[in-house]
Design a protein around this motif. Structure first.
Motif, PDB file in Angstrom:
ATOM      1  N   MET A   1       1.001  -1.224  -0.057  1.00  0.00           N
ATOM      2  CA  MET A   1       0.070   0.084   0.052  1.00  0.00           C
ATOM      3  C   MET A   1       0.907   1.436  -0.214  1.00  0.00           C
ATOM      4  SD  MET A   1      -2.886  -1.082  -0.421  1.00  0.00           S
ATOM      5  CE  MET A   1      -2.557  -2.745  -1.156  1.00  0.00           C
ATOM      6  N   LEU A   2       1.863   1.335   0.627  1.00  0.00           N
ATOM      7  CA  LEU A   2       2.721   2.294   0.827  1.00  0.00           C
ATOM      8  C   LEU A   2       3.590   2.735  -0.732  1.00  0.00           C
ATOM      9  CD1 LEU A   2       4.937   1.641   3.981  1.00  0.00           C
ATOM     10  CD2 LEU A   2       3.210   3.832   3.461  1.00  0.00           C
ATOM     11  N   ARG A   3       3.888   1.235  -1.393  1.00  0.00           N
ATOM     12  CA  ARG A   3       4.195   1.578  -2.765  1.00  0.00           C
ATOM     13  C   ARG A   3       3.290   2.160  -3.737  1.00  0.00           C
ATOM     14  NH1 ARG A   3       4.650  -1.521  -7.473  1.00  0.00           N
ATOM     15  NH2 ARG A   3       2.852  -2.775  -6.960  1.00  0.00           N
ATOM     16  N   MET A   4       1.962   1.818  -3.443  1.00  0.00           N
ATOM     17  CA  MET A   4       0.800   2.408  -4.281  1.00  0.00           C
ATOM     18  C   MET A   4       0.369   3.645  -4.034  1.00  0.00           C
ATOM     19  SD  MET A   4       0.871   0.164  -6.810  1.00  0.00           S
ATOM     20  CE  MET A   4      -0.466   1.142  -7.562  1.00  0.00           C
ATOM     21  N   GLY A   5       1.342   4.241  -2.984  1.00  0.00           N
ATOM     22  CA  GLY A   5       0.768   5.638  -2.488  1.00  0.00           C
ATOM     23  C   GLY A   5      -0.248   5.913  -1.593  1.00  0.00           C
ATOM     24  N   ILE A   6      -0.493   5.098  -0.773  1.00  0.00           N
ATOM     25  CA  ILE A   6      -1.431   5.052   0.683  1.00  0.00           C
ATOM     26  C   ILE A   6      -0.581   5.778   1.496  1.00  0.00           C
ATOM     27  CG2 ILE A   6      -2.867   3.925   2.243  1.00  0.00           C
ATOM     28  CD1 ILE A   6      -4.180   4.283  -0.634  1.00  0.00           C
ATOM     29  N   HIS A   7      -0.930   6.712   2.352  1.00  0.00           N
ATOM     30  CA  HIS A   7      -0.543   7.257   3.590  1.00  0.00           C
ATOM     31  C   HIS A   7      -0.509   6.604   4.626  1.00  0.00           C
ATOM     32  CE1 HIS A   7       0.391  10.703   6.273  1.00  0.00           C
ATOM     33  NE2 HIS A   7       1.638  10.285   6.186  1.00  0.00           N
ATOM     34  N   ILE A   8       0.219   6.131   5.186  1.00  0.00           N
ATOM     35  CA  ILE A   8      -0.001   5.410   6.762  1.00  0.00           C
ATOM     36  C   ILE A   8       0.554   6.241   7.718  1.00  0.00           C
ATOM     37  CG2 ILE A   8       0.078   3.188   7.907  1.00  0.00           C
ATOM     38  CD1 ILE A   8       0.520   1.841   5.197  1.00  0.00           C
ATOM     39  N   PRO A   9      -0.137   7.065   8.638  1.00  0.00           N
ATOM     40  CA  PRO A   9       0.419   7.661   9.328  1.00  0.00           C
ATOM     41  C   PRO A   9       1.226   7.174  10.572  1.00  0.00           C
ATOM     42  CG  PRO A   9      -1.951   7.699   9.693  1.00  0.00           C
ATOM     43  CD  PRO A   9      -1.582   7.181   8.689  1.00  0.00           C
TER      44      PRO A   9
END
Length: 730
Positions: A189-197
C-alpha cells in the motif's frame, strides 16, 4: 499554501493545513513532505516538523520558476523521479491527475505515465466484488482508483476507502481486512501511494472509548439461587457477591450459591466445565474440588460443584516437597516452582549446606539451559533483519535523547542492520568497530532504562506511573528498544519483576502482585500495617488513618472481621501495582511487539523469564572457555595450547591478573557481555606461530601465540589486551 497556492483545508487529501503567523507562512503538510528540493535538516521541534523555515522559503523560490504540467501555473515543487522525466506539478494537481506519492523512505513521486502499477494475472477473474471496507461493488480493473490485496487473491478495495482506513487505523492497526496480514500489506500500500501515519489508531485516542466494555456481568446462573433478593442482587464483600466464570466471564454465581468461601477462589460455569470434561482434563480436578469443599464446609453445593483454585494462584504449596525431592525437582522445574517464586511466596525451609549448594547449582544449570533456548528463538527472529543498514548517531554524553531521536527518525526500521556511531568520541581507535560500538550502545541503553523513571523498585522492577512519559509515548519506545536490543545483539534486560513479566505474558488480570512489588515506602508501610494488624480495633483504626489513600485506590470499605484484611491487602496491591499503570503497561506491550518479540515471549514464557527476570550470569573461566571453539593446524600441539588458555582464564577469574574476563571478551568480540542472542559468528580460537595475540572482531576469532612456557603465554596476553583496550578507551 505557499507551495500549491490553494486555500483548501482537507487533511485527508492534502494533510494538515498549518499557519505560522510569526513567519507569515501557511503550508499543507503533504505539499511540504513531497516537495523535491527540501529535506528535514532540523530537530523534530524546529521549524515545521524538522523542516527549517529558511529551507521552506528557498523551496518556494525554487518552485516559483517551475510551471505545473497540469494546471500550467508556476510553483510546481514536486517532480517525477523517473529517469529523463521532467514533469513537475503541485501536490493537489498530482492527486487530480492520478500521480502516485510514496510516503516512505525518500518520499518519491511518480507522474501519471511512470507511476507504479499492480500486476494482474491473466487468469484472475474479471468482474466485480465487494470492497471489504465500504461493502460497495468494486470492479477488478487495473486502474488508479482500484487496489488489490497482495496477500489475498479475492480482496479488492477502493483507493479512497483504503486511504481513509489507513488514516484511521495508523501504522499499528492498518492491515488486510481479510487475512489480517500487516507487513506485506503495508509495504504494497505504501508503494501504491497510500499514506499510513505513524501514530496510534484514532479509536485508541478517544477518551472513554471503551467505557461500555467495563460493564461487568452480574447475574447468578446456578440452577438453584439461594439469594432471597434475586439473581441480580450483588453485594460486594459478602456471601452475596457475584463471582464470574474465570474462563468465559459470561456466567456468574453468588459466592454462597456455589459454596465459595472467598472472592479469590475461582469458579467455572457448566459450559466451560463441559469443555474440560470432553478434553479429559477435568475429572481429577473436580474430584479434588469436591473433597476439599466437604472438608472445609459442611454445606454441600446445590447442583454446582465448587472448583479448585487455578494453579497460577497457588501460593507455593508444591515447594516443600520440591525441596525435599531432588528427582521431582529435576523433572518439574518451571516458573511455577520455587526457582521462579518471589521471596515472599516461598516456603521457609532450612536445608543442609550441601543440599542448599546443590539446589543453587541446579538453579544455575536450569537457567543456563533456558537461556540457550532463548538464544535459538531470537536467532529465528533475526531472520527478519536485512543487510540494509541504519546508522544511529549517538551522543555518549546523552545516550537516551540521541537514542530516542534515532529510533523515532522516519528512516529507522527495526528490520535494518543497525550501525552505531558515537559522534562526540575523540580520537576513535581503528579497532573500535561498528560492532563494538553497537554492543556498547545497547549495554548503556539497557542500563539507562533500568534506572530511568519508567521503572520503579530495587532489583525486580515494575512499571512506574509517569504522566509526562506517557504523554511522550516513552513506554512504547522503551518496549521497542528492548525488543530491538534482544534481536540485534544487545544484553538481556534481567531487571523485570515476575509480576511485570506475568502482566506482559499472561495479561494483568492473571498476575498476582506481592508486597515486594510496591516501591513506594509509605504505601508499603501502610499495607504492612493492615496486613499485620492483630485485632479488629487496630485494623479499623489503621483504615481510618489512611482513608484518603484507600478511597483513591477504590478500596475503602467497612470491615467487620479481622480476616477481611487479607482481601483488602490483595485489592490494594492489585490497584497499586497493576491497575494504576494500565496505560503504561499497554503502551509498553505494544513496543515489545516489535520484531515479534512479545509473541515469542507469550509462546515460550518459561524460557524468556530467564533473561527478563534474572540478572545475566557472571562470567567465569568455564563460561568463557566453553564459549570458544578451538581450531588448530596440524603442526600445533592443541592440548598444550588449550591448557595454557584454560590456566590463564582461571588466573584471571581468581584475580591473579591485570585484566578481567570482560576485557578478554571485549578484546575478541567488541562486547564485554554475552548477548542474549549469542555471538554471530560464534567465537573461535586458533593457535598460531605469531608473536602476540590478535583479536579479530569481524570474525570473533582469537589468534593465540604458541609459547614454550605458560608464563610467556600469560605475559603476552596481558600486555596485548591491556594496551589495546587502554588505547581504545583513550
Amino acid at each position: 499554501c505557499v507551495l500549491c497556492g490553494r486555500t483548501d483545508d482537507c487533511p485527508e487529501k492534502y494533510g494538515e493545513k498549518r499557519t505560522y503567523v510569526e513567519y507569515n507562512l501557511t503550508v499543507h503538510y503533504y505539499c511540504l513532505l513531497m516537495s523535491s528540493g527540501i529535506w528535514q535538516r532540523g530537530e523534530e521541534d524546529e521549524g515545521v516538523d524538522g523542516f527549517l523555515i529558511a529551507d521552506i522559503r528557498k523551496e518556494v523560490k525554487r518552485a516559483a520558476k517551475l510551471k505545473c504540467n497540469i494546471c500550467k501555473k508556476k510553483g510546481a515543487s514536486i517532480g517525477c523521479v523517473a529517469p529523463k522525466c521532467k514533469r513537475s506539478y503541485h501536490f493537489p494537481c498530482g492527486i487530480q491527475r492520478e500521480c502516485i506519492f510514496q510516503f516512505m523512505e525518500d518520499f518519491r513521486s511518480y507522474c501519471w505515465e511512470h507511476r507504479p502499477v499492480q500486476e494482474f494475472m491473466d487468469k484472475e477473474p474479471r468482474g466485480a466484488s465487494q470492497c471489504t471496507i465500504c461493502l460497495d461493488l468494486v470492479e477488478h480493473l487495473p486502474v488508479y482508483t482500484v487496489l488489490k490485496s497482495p496477500c489475498c487473491k479475492n480482496a479488492w478495495f477502493h483507493r479512497e476507502c483504503l486511504q481513509y482506513q489507513a488514516l484511521s487505523a495508523g501504522i499499528f492497526f492498518f492491515r488486510c481486512t481479510v487475512c489480517n496480514n500487516k507487513d506485506k500489506f503495508q509495504n504494497e500500500m505504501l508503494r501504491m501511494g497510500i499514506h499510513i501515519p505513524e501514530r496510534d489508531a484514532s479509536w485508541e485516542l478517544e477518551e472513554n472509548a471503551y467505557q461500555d466494555l467495563l460493564h461487568c456481568y452480574q447475574h447468578c446462573d446456578v440452577k438453584r439461587c439461594l439469594c432471597k433478593k434475586g439473581r441480580d442482587y450483588n453485594e460486594p464483600d459478602s456471601k452475596w457477591e457475584i463471582q464470574r466464570c474465570q474462563y468465559c466471564g459470561s456466567r456468574g454465581t453468588h459466592l454462597a450459591c456455589s459454596s465459595l468461601k472467598a472472592w479469590e477462589q475461582n469458579w467455572e460455569c457448566m459450559e466451560c466445565r463441559s469443555i474440560f470434561a470432553k478434553s479429559g482434563k477435568y475429572s481429577k480436578r473436580k474430584k479434588r474440588a469436591l473433597s476439599a469443599s466437604e472438608n472445609s464446609n459442611g454445606t454441600p453445593c446445590l447442583l454446582e460443584e465448587p472448583p479448585p483454585k487455578s494453579p497460577r494462584q497457588s501460593s507455593g504449596s508444591p515447594c516443600s516437597f520440591l525441596l525435599q525431592s531432588p528427582k521431582i525437582m529435576c523433572q518439574n522445574l518451571s516458573p511455577c516452582s520455587h526457582l521462579e517464586q518471589p521471596a515472599s511466596n516461598r516456603v521457609t525451609v532450612s536445608p543442609s549446606p550441601v543440599m542448599s549448594n546443590w539446589n543453587w547449582s541446579l538453579r544455575h544449570k536450569y537457567l543456563r539451559q533456558q537461556r540457550k533456548e532463548v538464544c535459538n528463538i531470537l536467532k529465528e527472529l533475526k531472520v527478519q533483519v536485512q543487510t540494509k543498514t541504519t546508522r544511529l548517531n549517538i551522543n555518549a554524553e546523552n545516550i537516551w535523547s540521541s537514542a530516542l531521536k534515532g529510533f523515532r527518525q522516519r528512516i529507522f526500521s527495526p528490520t535494518n542492520t543497525i550501525e552505531v556511531n558515537f559522534s562526540n568520541c575523540k580520537n576513535r581507535s581503528k579497532t573500535n568497530t561498528s560492532s563494538a560500538s553497537k554492543h556498547h550502545f545497547f549495554q548503556v541503553l539497557m542500563l539507562h532504562l533500568q534506572n530511568s523513571s519508567l521503572f520503579e523498585g530495587s532489583f525486580g522492577k515494575n512499571l512506574s506511573l509517569d504522566f509526562q512519559a506517557l504523554k511522550e509515548n516513552l513506554y512504547f519506545e522503551a518496549g521497542k528498544m528492548i525488543a530491538v536490543s534482544l534481536v540485534h545483539g544487545g544484553p538481556p534486560p534481567g531487571f523485570f519483576s515476575k509480576t511485570l513479566f506475568k502482566c506482559l505474558v499472561y495479561g494483568p488480570e492473571n498476575a498476582k502482585p506481592v508486597l515486594e512489588d510496591v516501591a513506594d515506602v509509605d504505601v508499603a508501610q501502610t499495607i504492612k500495617t493492615i496486613k499485620y494488624a492483630n485485632s479488629l480495633s487496630s485494623l479499623q483504626s489503621t483504615l481510618q488513618d489512611c482513608c484518603e489513600f484507600l478511597t483513591a485506590a477504590g478500596c475503602f470499605r467497612p470491615v467487620t472481621a479481622l480476616c477481611d484484611k487479607n482481601m483488602l491487602v490483595n485489592d490494594i496491591l492489585i490497584y497499586h501495582v497493576i491497575k494504576r499503570i494500565t496505560l503504561p503497561l499497554e503502551s509498553f506491550r505494544q513496543g515489545l511487539k516489535t520484531l515479534g518479540v512479545l509473541e515469542k515471549m507469550q509462546t515460550h514464557p518459561d524460557v524468556f523469564s530467564s533473561i527478563f527476570c534474572y540478572k545475566p550470569e557472571r562470567l567465569s573461566a568455564e563460561t568463557v572457555y566453553n564459549l570458544f571453539t578451538i581450531h588448530s593446524s596440524s603442526d600445533v600441539n592443541k592440548v598444550e595450547g588449550a591448557d595454557f588458555w584454560m590456566g590463564y582464564l582461571q588466573d584471571v577469574e581468581s584475580g591473579d591478573s591485570v585484566v578481567t574476563l570482560e576485557d578478554i571478551l571485549l578484546f575478541v568480540t567488541g562486547s564485554s557481555y554475552i548477548p542474549a542472542i549469542g555471538f554471530d559468528p560464534e567465537p573461535t580460537i586458533k593457535f598460531l606461530h605469531i608473536r602476540y595475540p590478535i583479536g579479530n572482531r569481524l570474525l570473533n576469532c582469537l589468534e593465540l601465540p604458541r609459547t614454550k612456557t605458560y608464563q610467556q603465554f600469560k605475559n603476552k596476553m596481558e600486555l596485548t589486551i591491556r594496551n589495546t583496550l587502554r588505547v581504545e578507551r583513550e
